[in-house]
Design a protein around this motif. Structure first.
Motif, short mmCIF file in Angstrom:
data_model
loop_
_atom_site.label_atom_id
_atom_site.label_comp_id
_atom_site.label_asym_id
_atom_site.label_seq_id
_atom_site.Cartn_x
_atom_site.Cartn_y
_atom_site.Cartn_z
N VAL A 293 0.83 -1.20 0.00
CA VAL A 293 0.00 0.00 0.00
C VAL A 293 0.87 1.26 0.00
N LYS A 294 1.94 1.25 0.78
CA LYS A 294 2.82 2.42 0.81
C LYS A 294 3.46 2.66 -0.55
N GLN A 295 3.91 1.58 -1.21
CA GLN A 295 4.50 1.72 -2.54
C GLN A 295 3.50 2.32 -3.52
N LEU A 296 2.24 1.87 -3.44
CA LEU A 296 1.21 2.39 -4.33
C LEU A 296 0.95 3.87 -4.07
N ILE A 297 0.87 4.26 -2.79
CA ILE A 297 0.64 5.66 -2.46
C ILE A 297 1.78 6.53 -2.97
N ILE A 298 3.01 6.10 -2.79
CA ILE A 298 4.16 6.87 -3.25
C ILE A 298 4.17 6.97 -4.77
N GLU B 274 6.51 20.06 -7.85
CA GLU B 274 7.26 18.93 -8.37
C GLU B 274 7.77 18.09 -7.21
N LYS B 275 7.66 16.78 -7.37
CA LYS B 275 8.05 15.93 -6.26
C LYS B 275 8.57 14.61 -6.77
N ASN B 276 9.42 13.97 -6.00
CA ASN B 276 9.93 12.65 -6.34
C ASN B 276 10.31 11.96 -5.05
N ILE B 277 9.35 11.30 -4.44
CA ILE B 277 9.55 10.66 -3.16
C ILE B 277 9.86 9.18 -3.37
N GLN B 278 10.87 8.70 -2.72
CA GLN B 278 11.22 7.29 -2.80
C GLN B 278 10.66 6.56 -1.59
N ALA B 279 10.57 5.25 -1.70
CA ALA B 279 9.97 4.44 -0.64
C ALA B 279 10.98 4.04 0.40
N SER B 280 11.98 4.84 0.64
CA SER B 280 13.00 4.49 1.60
C SER B 280 13.01 5.48 2.75
#
Length: 286
Positions: A98-103, A272-278
């Motif tokens: 779910v977190k990956q999908l949200i990001i 503009e945004k680019n959030i990683q799942a880390s």
């Protein structure tokens, strides 16, 4: 995962809803069921919402805990609602997915992730109510209170006075707290709580026991409140028929009552945004 699609060619406004991260909180499933039933119904408000919004719903974040009859933890003994910062794909697979999908949605310039609502049940308080986040920007903090206020007008069992906004350290790993720090100021993250046992209708002192139908009615009112929030009130002004008393009647007619309230339509451009799942990105979570 339930996805209700809308028209294409415009920026998609997404409402992301999750439930049952704590397996013992069964009322959350009935509230979520009410949301889903209403959104897929032929009711004119539901049709209007489907035309303008995308609803993504994960109705059970802790299926192994539910299967085992656990109250709060997963099969491996984790309270999943404390592991949003760094969920393991092995130990917390549903949370990780779910977190990956949200990001992924958040980083998509064609998607506006406007709401995240996590549904829970409360063992000591009455009524339905919400938890929100605290922000330094006063305007953002005030905008965050709009949806609970509108819901209070639509749902007689929802209490705005019990709704609170906090940044308790013990809640730092919850979905509401973590995503509140991850997403930008056009997104609003809430925990929706509902009592395990009863509610008090405004202006009275007597308690009314919750039933499965009452929980689902709260879910339907949550869904309808998005109409007010986005000011999608272009349907007929005539009063709608009252809520049916039996499931058979509901399934055949979907005649839900509706009380209209003022809305809030906020338009803003997305940065503009680019959030990683880390978690190494050191994202601040207020």
């Amino acid at each position: 995962m339930t996805c209700l699609n809308l028209r294409t060619g415009v920026e998609q406004k997404v409402v992301f809803i999750t439930a049952r991260v704590h397996p013992g909180e069964t009322p959350s499933s009935f509230v979520c069921q009410g949301i889903i039933d209403f959104l897929v119904s032929p009711h004119p408000i539901a049709k209007l919402l489907r035309d303008h919004l995308v609803f993504k719903i994960a109705p059970m974040l802790n299926p192994d805990g539910v299967y085992l009859g656990n109250y709060r933890c997963s099969l491996m003994g984790f309270d999943l609602n404390r592991h949003w910062v760094d969920p393991s794909p092995w130990a917390h697979p549903t949370l990780h997915g779910v977190k990956q999908l949200i990001i992924e949605m958040y980083n998509n310039p064609k998607i506006s992730l406007d709401f995240y609502i996590d549904i829970h049940a409360h063992s000591t308080m009455m009524n339905g109510f919400m938890y929100g986040n605290i922000f330094e920007e006063e305007e953002r903090f005030q905008r965050q209170a709009v949806f609970p206020k509108l819901l209070c007008q639509n749902a007689g069992d929802f209490s705005f006075s019990s709704t609170s906004f906090n940044r308790d350290a013990v809640k730092a790993g919850t979905g509401r707290r973590f995503l509140g720090g991850l997403l930008d100021d056009t997104s609003y993250c809430y925990t929706l709580e509902v009592s395990f046992y009863s509610y008090i209708v405004g202006g009275t002192t007597s308690t009314v026991p919750y039933t499965e139908e009452a929980y689902m009615k709260l879910g339907r009112n949550v869904a309808r409140t998005f109409l007010d929030y986005y000011r999608l009130n272009t349907i007929s002004e005539r009063p709608l028929a009252p809520i049916s008393s039996t499931w058979k009647e509901k399934a055949s007619s979907y005649r839900y009552g509706y009380n209209r309230g003022p809305g809030n339509n906020q338009a803003s451009s997305k940065p503009e945004k680019n959030i990683q799942a880390s978690p190494k990105e050191n994202i601040h979570s207020p």
